[in-house]
Design a protein around this motif. Structure first.
Motif, PDB file in Angstrom:
ATOM      1  N   VAL A 159      55.334  49.004  50.546  1.00 44.29           N
ATOM      2  CA  VAL A 159      55.091  50.429  50.749  1.00 44.29           C
ATOM      3  C   VAL A 159      53.571  50.596  50.861  1.00 44.29           C
ATOM      4  CG1 VAL A 159      55.364  52.724  49.742  1.00 44.29           C
ATOM      5  CG2 VAL A 159      57.104  50.951  49.310  1.00 44.29           C
ATOM      6  N   PRO A 160      53.084  51.285  51.903  1.00 42.30           N
ATOM      7  CA  PRO A 160      51.625  51.409  52.055  1.00 42.30           C
ATOM      8  C   PRO A 160      50.971  52.008  50.805  1.00 42.30           C
ATOM      9  CG  PRO A 160      52.744  52.243  54.003  1.00 42.30           C
ATOM     10  CD  PRO A 160      53.806  51.953  52.996  1.00 42.30           C
ATOM     11  N   PRO A 161      49.755  51.569  50.490  1.00 39.19           N
ATOM     12  CA  PRO A 161      49.088  52.005  49.261  1.00 39.19           C
ATOM     13  C   PRO A 161      48.858  53.510  49.202  1.00 39.19           C
ATOM     14  CG  PRO A 161      47.855  50.230  50.324  1.00 39.19           C
ATOM     15  CD  PRO A 161      48.953  50.606  51.251  1.00 39.19           C
ATOM     16  N   TRP A 197      44.835  49.635  57.766  1.00 37.69           N
ATOM     17  CA  TRP A 197      43.915  49.871  56.654  1.00 37.69           C
ATOM     18  C   TRP A 197      42.487  49.806  57.169  1.00 37.69           C
ATOM     19  CZ3 TRP A 197      45.131  51.835  52.131  1.00 37.69           C
ATOM     20  CH2 TRP A 197      44.122  51.898  51.168  1.00 37.69           C
ATOM     21  N   PRO A 198      41.659  50.784  56.801  1.00 43.74           N
ATOM     22  CA  PRO A 198      40.255  50.750  57.236  1.00 43.74           C
ATOM     23  C   PRO A 198      39.506  49.580  56.590  1.00 43.74           C
ATOM     24  CG  PRO A 198      40.676  52.655  55.812  1.00 43.74           C
ATOM     25  CD  PRO A 198      41.973  51.969  55.979  1.00 43.74           C
ATOM     26  N   VAL A 199      38.805  48.815  57.417  1.00 44.85           N
ATOM     27  CA  VAL A 199      38.248  47.548  56.922  1.00 44.85           C
ATOM     28  C   VAL A 199      37.152  47.716  55.882  1.00 44.85           C
ATOM     29  CG1 VAL A 199      38.788  46.259  59.017  1.00 44.85           C
ATOM     30  CG2 VAL A 199      36.568  47.384  58.814  1.00 44.85           C
ATOM     31  N   ARG A 203      41.201  47.597  49.277  1.00 45.07           N
ATOM     32  CA  ARG A 203      42.574  48.015  48.982  1.00 45.07           C
ATOM     33  C   ARG A 203      42.733  48.152  47.473  1.00 45.07           C
ATOM     34  NH1 ARG A 203      46.558  47.608  52.935  1.00 45.07           N
ATOM     35  NH2 ARG A 203      48.168  46.901  51.486  1.00 45.07           N
ATOM     36  N   PRO A 204      43.464  49.175  47.039  1.00 46.45           N
ATOM     37  CA  PRO A 204      43.503  49.474  45.611  1.00 46.45           C
ATOM     38  C   PRO A 204      44.224  48.406  44.781  1.00 46.45           C
ATOM     39  CG  PRO A 204      45.058  50.847  46.807  1.00 46.45           C
ATOM     40  CD  PRO A 204      44.253  50.121  47.837  1.00 46.45           C
TER      41      PRO A 204
END
Ligand SMILES: Nc1ncnc2c1ncn2[C@@H]1O[C@H](COP(=O)(O)OP(=O)(O)OP(=O)(O)O)[C@@H](O)[C@H]1O
Ligand SMILES: [Mg+2]
Lengths: 586, 473
Positions: A159-161, A197-199, A203-204
């Protein structure tokens, strides 16, 4: 590179000026770090400065022939990567365009411009197996299914963060492409097998933990003396030709990571070709599958556009984090971070920013630490644990480690593998200087080596370090008076230290057997040298002249252990021979 | 085509012009002086109301009345197979009085980067006939291997020797003509003296190499800025011959130091923030755009091998020019001042020299099964002997052990017999390796710890040991 998904209608701008990779546009409606398409050929760029109605853009492609007055089109999305099955066994440029697809689309071996291609194949279908059922509650990050991406790696569909989560109302197994919905939630959210996802954004995770497991490299000098942890950081600085790339390639081949992301940043084209040609043929020592099955390559070679050099490390680390989220141990190699820093410098100077030390922008240090901070052993938001280890090569001008990139990097990383031109010149490989290098993970990793290799790993290693230290001191005297002027016990120490260097520290990356050395073998070679040491000093105490001790014909066989496949037997025999030959002397 | 007479500023090699129509970045410009002379230049920066132009032939004599025309295209090189045998100036204009060149194609001189996915890894051994290279730092087809030299050293002789002797042995089939394994030579001269230029031209003519060569000459008294395009013309020609016409091309670029000086001059004129020692911060990228134009491409017959020559200012290899070059190329060959004064020809110091593509280009089926081990052992033994030379000056030979004395002798003989072969001798790889074994057999067998035991049995010269044993007795 992913296409914009944002549907905001944005105003086009007009090019105001062009200077190399930096273009300014007037009246462009865009946000900082948005991707834009520049000129009539639609060259990809990113917004890096906004001042009044003038927007400054770094362009990821060559700008020859582009002129003021041409349009600039905004996309409304930041520079992002497309994450999903299909990234392993792939080779990308600095903005995640697959180089094999580009070759096909351009119909040429040369990189044309203005051609875009999605980061992952949108049509290819993958076999999706659900991991949750209808009625289950899922949250951001949760694994909802798996896809056998390569023989080595099961890709976890997550599931996307940034999702709100909810109850699964529909999920089914089957073959889907990455754009088809595989899970539906009660709030109407649809989940596909890929996500963007923006580079430039980490990521959390839940939290960073203290790493306790080594990233075994199969290189004796690293595992034995300067180990890096899974989730650790390391820098390899060294002048040209000292062995940065070979070391990075060795790690990419033999490190016991689940996934390897290899970023060739501003280095040679042939070095990437070498990986592409070799890795499919080589076996992953842990799984026995082809190495390429766990590898993702990112190549911005030194002749490719400089702006994409700046972005390639971010593309790499974002892909690494994505696999970490699945619970994998990922190792990222960046060769060379200096080229990335120089790209920053070049762009910065075109922006006429105030230069800091040696012309690098004042934010150099901040950018480096932000990057290395994305490494670590993490508890992920889905409860799994995963790690990203980062190993960065540094190419200091003139081989002088006092320059800004090396110094700023050393302030952050915990492992320092100092390459030494002098050792490289005498073909002592890997030419990692054992006096200057260090690993701050050594103590926290000792328990692992004690439990998994030998209980006396730390003591034996300490003996080796002491012997090498003593050699370094004695060498200074030898330089002045010659070896024969030393007392016998010191002459013997020199001889033992020589074997430690030649049999243990040296390792030939190009020898089929020697190229990889498991920790057990690393221990046994070191211990064999110690066996010789102990027996030799006993003989010396018993009055045997040092020449006779060093002349025994078993001793030179120490140097051949590295190339033995069945080393245990070889070492057993050798140790017996050494002891018996020495005992015969008194 | 619009003509502007709106020059606002002339500074060093740069001219600034006010414009009212958009001009493409990198586009070619013609400037007509009041006396009718035309010069060419290139757009370095293009804004909506002005452009900065770098003038190849220099700005001397240009005034604000000169008229400026933008040609609307980037710099092109007319290419054809007929370029072989021709001599041109640094901007690609023929200077040999030969017929007009009828191009097959006009190619952008900046060149596009080879897609790393499309490359083929270079691994075909080139026999240069020079032992210090073939044996110790092997060159392969598609490699970029610079010569690091300094003023007053015979780097040109070495480059010429390689150009004369280089072949790929035992070329398979396709050999309807002997030239199959010979190289087409592209020679790009940047700021060399007329004397040096004659040296090259005489040799090319004497050996008949000129017919398979293309020469670009920018001499010391030619405009410096022009030097920035000469190597690009040379490499564009090389790529065309290699990847369109299946030639194996050897590109000799000399002197890269002059090229870099020209870059520095332009950078200074633009008032850029300088990098190390005043050279532009983008010099790495700029040089890479030249050096990376070497290689092999999957599915194409030909190859581009580069042999750039540079003279290190102050013999210092940490100077930005050799330093950045070393970071891009696939190794380097060092010409050594001490060896040269000892009369060793070619005076190659093998220790700091390196060929990074060697490991895949040698061995069984390529050169010989013992090549890698012999090379490793010679490096180790020579380095040991070199080290001992310092010590022996202090303590004398008597204070050294038997073995140490052998290492000293080894180092001497290595230089005198292996490296010093003269500029006219071409040795086959077999001869080179056998010579290596002759020398290694001075050392006791168990000192040869880099060599596989079976290979020692096969090649070690027992009689040499016999001598040693006698000497010991
Ligand atoms: N472990 C090793 N075993 C054998 N040879 C090695 C080893 N490490 C380095 N070498 C030798 O050293 C050469 C140079 O190494 P490498 O290409 O890694 O240098 P580098 O530090 O990456 O240089 P650059 O900064 O120019 O890229 C290799 O081509 C190889 O011949
Ligand atoms: Mg490297």
């Amino acid at each position: 590179m992913s296409q914009a998904t944002d549907t905001d209608v944005r105003e086009d701008g007009i090019i105001e000026s062009v200077s190399g990779p930096v273009v300014t546009a007037r009246d462009l409606d865009a946000r900082m770090n948005d991707v834009v398409y520049v000129g009539s050929e639609g060259l990809m760029g990113e917004v890096i400065e906004i001042e009044g109605n003038i927007t400054t853009i770094q362009v990821y492609e060559e700008t020859s022939g582009v002129s003021p007055g041409e349009p600039v089109e905004g996309t409304g999305s930041p520079l992002s990567v497309d994450l999903g099955p299909g990234m392993l066994d792939a080779i990308y440029d600095g903005v995640q365009r697959p180089l094999d697809v580009l070759e096909e689309k351009m119909g040429s071996a040369f990189l044309d411009r203005g051609v875009d291609a999605p980061g992952i194949d949108l049509e290819k279908t993958w076999e999706f197996t659900p991991e949750v059922e209808e009625g289950d509650e899922v949250e951001a990050g949760d694994i909802v299914g798996t896809v056998p991406e390569t023989p080595s790696i099961d890709h976890k569909v997550m599931v996307p963060p940034d999702s709100e989560g909810g109850e699964v109302v529909a999920i089914e197994s089957g073959n889907f492409n990455v754009e088809e919905t595989v899970v539906e939630l009660d709030n109407g959210e649809e989940i596909q097998m890929h996500q963007e996802w923006p580079v430039r954004q980490q990521r959390p995770t839940v939290e960073k933990e203290t790493p306790t497991e080594p990233l075994i490299s199969g290189q004796r000098v690293l595992d034995g003396l300067f180990p890096i942890a899974k989730g650790g950081t390391a820098a390899i600085p060294g002048p040209f030709g000292s062995g940065k790339t070979v070391t990075q390639h060795q790690l990419a081949k033999w490190a016991d990571a689940d996934i390897v992301v290899y970023v060739g940043c501003g280095e040679r084209g042939n070095e990437m070709t070498e990986v592409i040609e070799d890795f499919p043929e080589l076996e992953d020592p842990t799984t026995g599958n082809a190495l390429m099955d766990r590898t993702c390559l990112i190549a911005n070679t030194s002749n490719m556009p400089v702006a994409a050099r700046e972005s390639c490390v971010y593309t790499g680390i974002t892909i690494a984090e994505y696999f970490r989220d699945m619970g994998y141990d990922v190792a990222l190699m960046a060769d060379s971070t200096s080229r990335w820093a120089e790209a920053m410098r070049e762009i910065s100077s075109r922006l006429e920013e105030m230069p800091g030390e040696e012309g690098y922008p004042a934010y150099l240090s901040a950018r480096l630490s932000e990057f290395y901070e994305r490494a670590g052993y993490f508890e992920n938001i889905n409860g799994t644990e995963g790690s990203v280890s980062v190993i960065g090569a540094v190419s200091p001008p003139g081989g002088d480690f006092s320059e800004p990139v090396t110094q700023n990097t050393l302030r952050i990383v915990k492992t320092f593998w100092a390459l030494d031109a002098d050792l490289a010149e005498r073909r002592h490989f890997p030419s990692i200087n054992w006096n200057e290098s260090y690993s701050l993970y050594r103590d926290q990793l000792d328990p692992w080596f004690e439990d998994n290799v030998r209980a006396d790993w730390p003591e034996t290693r300490q003996w080796a370090i002491d012997t090498l230290d003593e050699e370094a001191e004695l060498q200074e005297i030898v330089q002045l008076v010659g070896k024969d002027a030393l007392p016998e016990d010191q002459q013997l120490t020199l001889e033992i230290a020589r074997y430690l260097r030649e049999a243990w520290l040296q390792q030939n990356a190009f020898h089929d057997v020697d190229t990889f050395c498991e920790p057990e073998k690393t221990y046994r070679i070191m211990d064999a040298a110690k066996t010789y040491n102990d027996a030799a000093f006993e003989a010396l105490d018993a009055g045997v002249p040092v020449e006779e001790i060093t002349d025994i014909d078993a001793a030179p066989r120490l140097n051949r252990i590295g190339v033995q496949e069945d080393y245990n037997e070889y070492i057993d025999d050798l140790e017996d021979d050494i002891e018996s030959q020495l005992r015969e002397l008194y | 085509m619009k003509e502007y007479q709106t020059i606002t500023e002339i500074s060093g090699p740069l001219v600034f012009v006010e414009t009212d129509e958009p001009v493409g970045y990198d586009d070619i410009v013609e400037i007509e002086l009041s006396d009718g002379e035309t010069r060419r230049g290139q757009v370095l920066e293009s804004a909506s109301d002005y452009v900065a132009i770098q003038v190849f032939e220099g700005t001397e004599g240009i005034d604000r009345d000169a008229s400026v025309r933008f040609l609307g295209e980037t710099m092109k090189m007319p290419v054809t197979e007929d370029l072989l045998g021709r001599v041109m100036d640094g901007t690609g204009q023929p200077i040999d009085g030969g017929p007009e060149i009828v191009p097959d194609e006009r190619r952008d001189i900046v060149g596009e980067a080879i897609n790393p996915f499309s490359r083929e890894y270079p691994e075909e051994f080139i026999q240069t006939g020079v032992s210090a290279i073939d044996g110790m730092n092997t060159l392969v087809r598609g490699q970029k291997l610079p010569i690091f030299s300094a003023s007053g050293l015979p780097h040109n002789d070495l480059a010429l020797q390689i150009a004369r002797q280089a072949t790929v042995p035992e070329e398979e089939e396709e050999g309807d003509d002997d030239e199959g394994s010979e190289f087409a030579v592209i020679f790009g001269a940047m700021g060399i003296t007329a004397e040096e230029a004659n040296e090259f031209m005489d040799d090319f003519e004497r050996t008949g190499a000129l017919e398979r060569s293309v020469v670009f000459m920018n001499l010391a008294d030619d405009p410096a800025v022009e030097r920035t395009i000469t190597p690009r013309l040379a490499l564009t020609t090389a790529e065309y011959l290699a990847f369109e016409k299946d030639y194996h091309v050897l590109v000799i670029l000399t002197d890269m130091t002059n090229y870099c000086e020209a870059l520095r001059e332009i950078g200074a004129a633009r008032e850029e923030v300088p990098g190390r020692r005043g050279y532009p911060g983008y010099m790495y990228t700029d040089l890479a755009q030249l050096y990376e134009r070497a290689g092999r491409i999957e599915g194409r017959e030909g190859s581009v091998t580069q042999l750039p020559i540079l003279t290190m200012p102050g013999d210092d290899d940490t100077h930005p020019i050799p330093d950045l070059t070393g970071y891009i190329t696939e190794g380097q060959i060092y010409i050594d001042r001490d060896l040269n004064s000892q009369g060793i020809q070619p005076p190659i110091n093998v220790l700091p020299s390196l060929s990074r593509l060697m490991d895949d280009g040698i061995g069984e089926g390529l050169t010989r099964a013992d090549h890698a081990d012999v090379k490793d052992q010679i490096f180790a033994a020579y380095a040991e002997g070199e080290d001992l030379r310092d010590l022996v000056n202090i303590v004398g030979r008597e204070a050294l052990s038997e073995l140490d004395n052998k290492y000293l002798d080894f180092a001497d003989r290595f230089e005198e017999e292996f490296v010093d072969q003269g500029t006219d001798t071409a040795r086959s790889i077999d001869e080179t390796l056998e010579l290596g074994w002759d020398l290694l057999s001075m050392l006791p067998k168990d000192a040869l710890n880099r060599i596989d035991e079976d290979l020692i049995e096969e090649h070690y010269r027992e009689d040499e040991t016999a001598e040693t044993v006698e000497a010991e007795a």
